[in-house]
Design a protein around this motif. Structure first.
Motif, PDB file in Angstrom:
ATOM      1  N   THR A 196       0.832  -1.194   0.000  1.00 35.47           N
ATOM      2  CA  THR A 196       0.000   0.000   0.000  1.00 35.47           C
ATOM      3  C   THR A 196       0.873   1.252   0.000  1.00 35.47           C
ATOM      4  OG1 THR A 196      -1.675  -1.184   1.272  1.00 35.47           O
ATOM      5  CG2 THR A 196      -1.811   1.211   1.277  1.00 35.47           C
TER       6      THR A 196
ATOM      7  N   GLY B  88       2.381   4.855   0.966  1.00 35.50           N
ATOM      8  CA  GLY B  88       2.414   5.620   2.208  1.00 35.50           C
ATOM      9  C   GLY B  88       1.753   6.976   2.061  1.00 35.50           C
ATOM     10  N   VAL B  89       1.567   7.423   0.804  1.00 40.70           N
ATOM     11  CA  VAL B  89       0.911   8.695   0.502  1.00 40.70           C
ATOM     12  C   VAL B  89      -0.286   8.388  -0.388  1.00 40.70           C
ATOM     13  CG1 VAL B  89       1.172  10.979  -0.529  1.00 40.70           C
ATOM     14  CG2 VAL B  89       3.111   9.901   0.637  1.00 40.70           C
ATOM     15  N   VAL B  90      -1.443   8.885  -0.018  1.00 33.49           N
ATOM     16  CA  VAL B  90      -2.667   8.606  -0.769  1.00 33.49           C
ATOM     17  C   VAL B  90      -3.160   9.892  -1.423  1.00 33.49           C
ATOM     18  CG1 VAL B  90      -5.050   7.774  -0.651  1.00 33.49           C
ATOM     19  CG2 VAL B  90      -3.284   6.711   0.774  1.00 33.49           C
TER      20      VAL B  90
ATOM     21  N   PRO C 172     -10.392   8.889  -2.336  1.00 35.32           N
ATOM     22  CA  PRO C 172      -9.028   8.363  -2.470  1.00 35.32           C
ATOM     23  C   PRO C 172      -8.832   7.694  -3.820  1.00 35.32           C
ATOM     24  CG  PRO C 172     -10.330   6.969  -0.998  1.00 35.32           C
ATOM     25  CD  PRO C 172     -11.152   8.193  -1.277  1.00 35.32           C
TER      26      PRO C 172
ATOM     27  N   SER D 222      -6.315   5.253  -5.503  1.00 33.18           N
ATOM     28  CA  SER D 222      -5.196   4.339  -5.282  1.00 33.18           C
ATOM     29  C   SER D 222      -4.412   4.031  -6.546  1.00 33.18           C
ATOM     30  CB  SER D 222      -5.707   3.024  -4.674  1.00 33.18           C
ATOM     31  OG  SER D 222      -6.357   3.256  -3.442  1.00 33.18           O
TER      32      SER D 222
ATOM     33  N   LYS E  79      -8.630   6.401   3.581  1.00 31.44           N
ATOM     34  CA  LYS E  79      -7.555   5.427   3.608  1.00 31.44           C
ATOM     35  C   LYS E  79      -6.480   5.896   4.578  1.00 31.44           C
ATOM     36  CE  LYS E  79      -7.314   2.451   0.907  1.00 31.44           C
ATOM     37  NZ  LYS E  79      -7.814   1.060   0.945  1.00 31.44           N
ATOM     38  N   ASN E  80      -5.993   4.971   5.396  1.00 31.41           N
ATOM     39  CA  ASN E  80      -4.870   5.307   6.260  1.00 31.41           C
ATOM     40  C   ASN E  80      -3.666   5.683   5.415  1.00 31.41           C
ATOM     41  OD1 ASN E  80      -4.626   4.558   9.471  1.00 31.41           O
ATOM     42  ND2 ASN E  80      -6.481   3.770   8.515  1.00 31.41           N
ATOM     43  N   ALA E  81      -2.931   6.699   5.832  1.00 28.91           N
ATOM     44  CA  ALA E  81      -1.738   7.130   5.122  1.00 28.91           C
ATOM     45  C   ALA E  81      -0.687   7.501   6.149  1.00 28.91           C
ATOM     46  CB  ALA E  81      -2.041   8.317   4.214  1.00 28.91           C
TER      47      ALA E  81
ATOM     48  N   ASN F   6      -1.451  12.933   2.812  1.00 30.54           N
ATOM     49  CA  ASN F   6      -2.405  12.931   1.709  1.00 30.54           C
ATOM     50  C   ASN F   6      -2.124  14.101   0.780  1.00 30.54           C
ATOM     51  OD1 ASN F   6      -3.848  10.702   2.688  1.00 30.54           O
ATOM     52  ND2 ASN F   6      -5.183  12.000   3.938  1.00 30.54           N
TER      53      ASN F   6
ATOM     54  N   LYS G  66      -0.234   1.263   7.395  1.00 32.85           N
ATOM     55  CA  LYS G  66      -0.283   0.715   6.043  1.00 32.85           C
ATOM     56  C   LYS G  66      -0.561  -0.775   6.182  1.00 32.85           C
ATOM     57  CE  LYS G  66       3.035   1.356   3.212  1.00 32.85           C
ATOM     58  NZ  LYS G  66       4.417   1.492   2.713  1.00 32.85           N
TER      59      LYS G  66
END
Length: 780
Positions: free
Chosen positions: A116, A118-120, A127, A129, A158-160, A164, A535
């Motif tokens: 995944t 680290g930056v979304v 989001p 992806s 989304k977790n980042a 972001n 992540k």
């Protein structure tokens, strides 16, 4: 799926379907985006949505770098690399794939192979992806771009762990008009963008249509025996967007935006930078002993010297490269004002991506390492030539929020739920690989990929202005947020065999945010925040169940940030100074390593992602602007990053990380800019601008096996001169030059030196680009 999560899904589904229907029954005020691109001063108010509501940049207790549409043009930000160059702590990862596929890393948080990001990236609060946003051809008609640094784990879908990047499109405005802008430059650069805004029914039904089309010849040429004269690093894209806002009552707004992006190029011009003369494949398991590359391809012993003699803009490949991407998305934002203090908002989206590409990883005329999308004669309509997409994911997201205030606006809160679904739209995921000795002694390897991912979350965050409930605490505010996330990922991979290796991973985790901020005065704001984000873990597709590298756990980053945001006016000297310092503890760091894995076809070297270490990342970021005299604006930014591993997971991880640099962390980055506005009365206005960015040496090396450990430092000058409102008309004419000194440095690397092919491929900075641009605005 347990009953709580099932209930969440039902609530979200009902919210998504009911909101548009309720639009006919209630009323609410409008919620349009500020026209930030009309702001001429670097010190003007910038509206950001870093906390999912509109706020002044200076009031948000988060490190945010924001760009208006005008600033994007002034700083020549047109792709991921130029955005990263101008943003503190932001890094763009090139190399190992077509240039437009580059990834972002922020504060040292980037992707490992297959993991995944680290930056979304977000577009219109959704989001993204697939990393479409940030490519060339996606910066047109934007209200702003916001880079949020640090873990974002509570308010965003989304977790980042790194942050972001929010791309906010211009929404339809209450008026009729638009603009058109054309550009022509060297390398036969031709681009045109524009937008038309129509108030079909003023205040009620608003339409905005925008788009950009671009073509540019490549600056890297093939001079080899197979594709002589073909150019790489070219541009060919079309991008369109349609937005519709409906306000049937004063309390309802429904905004729908659809977009389409198509890019079709010859891929990137990767340059051979090094070759390991000892490279080869140990085939003793097959009774063949060691197979050196140079025995089969003697020209590799002089390939590096031959490439150096040609220079970085002349290459020789054995693969017919190409890169085609098609993407479309539709987003609906429905907002319902329940009362003056309560608002319900639903954001739902669906998108599809299809990508094919052929890429010569070894960057030579020998068939050592490459990947290409397969041709399927039975399905010739997918892409030109009947190629099956290498990537073809579909995405569905749904987010329902309840936002409001309480206690006479002392308390501001948001809570809700989020879900997304990602899956492969078959047929897809089919590719052919050459990786020595495959393609030399044995046929190329065919691979089939399939993946599905899902995520659900519930979240809540609130800010309390303490001074409103206790006058002695005037100026103090506290913010707290929690988010619980459930994630499921499945993948299926078959490399060279008919039977796929499948596996799935389930993760769940709690993220938090806690912030204390204080308004020292009307123009000085300080804050301290503590937070974390994750992540998700994953599954290495082709790795069999018996391997210790089959699964890897979730990453976690916990950090503390302190910051100061200030504006001042001292004797007519106006300025802005924002600074943030942070320290993060990094657990279960995911790193990419090359491991020998026993496949059904025999031992093979594969890229795998594994949990390798713990680490510490700390640094400083500064954004500043000053207006020393009327018309002159000086801007600057700076970042410092200190990152290191503090503990390895086990002895094998220590063996691959000992002495390895921490990737994606240029220790120093800075930018300096100056613009001068000169009014010319009835003939218009002149604006001259210059911008310099510098990045110290940096690494993308995941382990100590990398030969090319550091990308060199580089600096770039960009300059422009624009004549606005020519002759008192809404006409603008300008000239520009990017990379004024024609800096030629590697900015990306694919290091296979320790692998069986022994090659290192380098991606170089773009050459000097210059041209003219003309723009015309019309309507109200």
């Amino acid at each position: 799926m347990n009953s709580k999560r099932s209930t969440l899904l039902v609530v979200l589904a009902l919210g998504g379907s009911a909101l548009p229907g309720m639009a006919l029954a209630q009323t609410a005020p409008t919620d349009s985006v500020s026209g930030a691109d009309d702001e001429l001063s670097a010190l003007g108010d910038i509206v950001v949505t870093a906390r999912r509501r509109e706020e002044n940049l200076q009031d948000v207790p988060i490190a945010v770098t924001a760009y208006t549409a005008e600033t994007l043009q002034a700083k020549a930000i047109t792709d991921r690399t130029s955005l990263a160059d101008n943003t503190p702590s932001l890094f763009t990862i090139n190399g190992g794939y077509p240039r437009e596929f580059a990834f972002f890393a922020l504060r040292g948080q980037g992707p490992a192979f297959g993991s995944t990001p680290g930056v979304v990236n977000y577009f219109a609060e959704v989001p993204n992806s697939v990393n479409v946003d940030g490519r060339v051809g996606t910066y047109y008609d934007l209200a702003n771009v916001q880079v949020l640094a640090g873990p974002q784990g509570t308010l965003f879908g989304k977790n980042a762990t790194g942050g972001n990047i929010l791309f906010e499109p211009m929404k339809p405005q209450n008026g009729n008009g638009g603009y058109v802008r054309a550009e022509y430059g060297n390398y036969n650069d031709r681009r045109m963008e524009g937008a038309v805004n129509v108030a079909i029914v003023p205040d009620t039904l608003l339409l905005r249509v925008a788009g950009e089309v671009g073509r540019r010849d490549g600056y890297t040429k093939d001079v080899g025996p197979f594709f002589n004269g073909k150019d790489y690093d070219n541009l060919a894209y079309e991008s369109f967007r349609v937005g519709l806002t409906v306000r049937p009552t004063d309390r309802i707004e429904i905004y729908t935006v659809g977009r389409y992006y198509n890019s079709h190029t010859n891929g990137g011009g990767t340059v051979l930078g090094a070759f390991n003369p000892a490279a080869g494949f140990d085939a003793s398991a097959f009774g063949l002993g060691f197979l050196p590359v140079a025995f089969f391809y003697p020209s590799m012993l002089t390939a590096v010297a031959d490439q150096a003699a040609r220079g970085p803009r002349r290459v020789s490949y054995n693969l017919n490269q190409f890169s085609d991407t098609r993407y479309w998305q539709i987003i609906n934002q429905a907002t319902f004002e329940l009362s003056d203090a309560l608002k319900l908002k639903n954001v739902i989206s669906y998108s599809e991506l299809k990508t094919i590409y052929g890429y010569d990883y070894d960057a030579t005329a020998n068939p050592l390492s490459s990947q290409t999308s397969q041709v399927n004669p039975a399905n010739p309509g997918l892409f030109k030539g009947g190629r099956v997409p290498t990537l073809a994911p579909t995405f569905f997201t749904e987010e329902l929020q309840l936002q409001g205030t309480a206690f006479d606006k002392a308390l501001t809160f948001t809570f809700g739920g989020f879900l997304d679904r990602q899956k492969t739209k078959l047929p897809a995921g089919i590719a052919e690989y050459t990786f020595f000795p495959a393609g030399t002694l044995v046929p190329t390897l065919s691979a089939i990929f399939d993946a599905e991912n899902s995520s659900e979350a519930v979240f809540a965050q609130a800010t309390l202005e303490l001074g409103r409930v206790a006058p002695a605490l005037e100026g103090f505010s506290v913010t707290g947020g929690l988010r619980y996330t459930w994630e499921h990922s499945f993948s299926s991979t078959a490399i060279g065999v008919p039977t796929a290796t499948t596996g799935s991973v389930d993760d769940d985790y709690l993220s938090y945010t806690a912030t204390l901020d204080y308004d020292v005065s009307r123009d000085v704001h300080v804050y301290v925040t503590a937070r974390d984000a994750y992540k998700s873990g994953g599954f290495n597709g082709p790795v069999p169940a018996s391997s210790p590298f089959r699964f890897y756990p979730a990453e976690k980053l916990s950090d503390v940030e302190i910051g100061l945001k200030s504006q001042f006016d001292l004797g007519g000297l106006a300025g802005r100074f924002n600074v943030a310092a942070y320290r993060g503890i990094y657990d279960n760091i995911q790193r990419t390593t090359v491991e020998t894995v026993n496949l059904p076809t025999g031992p093979a070297q594969l890229n795998v992602t594994r949990s390798a270490a713990k680490g510490k990342v700390q640094g400083l970021e500064v954004n500043a602007a000053i207006v020393p005299v009327t018309g002159l604006t000086l801007t600057g930014s700076y970042s410092y990053i200190d990152a290191k591993y503090t503990k390895v997971a086990d002895a094998s991880a220590g063996a691959i990380l000992n002495g390895s640099p921490f990737p994606y962390t240029p220790k120093h980055k800075f930018s300096l800019g100056a613009s001068y506005d000169l009014p010319l009365g009835s003939t218009g206005d002149l604006r001259a601008g210059i911008n310099y960015v510098h990045q110290s040496k940096s690494s993308t090396a995941q382990t100590n096996s990398s030969f090319y450990r550091f990308l060199p430092a580089y600096g770039l000058f960009n300059a422009s001169l624009d004549w606005r409102n020519v002759g008192g008309r809404p006409l603008d004419i300008g000239v520009f030059v990017n990379n004024l000194t024609d800096e030629t440095k590697p900015v990306g690397v694919l290091d296979q030196y320790a692998g069986s092919t022994g090659t290192v491929g380098l991606t170089y900075s773009e050459p000097r680009m210059y041209g003219v641009r003309v723009g015309y605005r019309f309507g109200s």
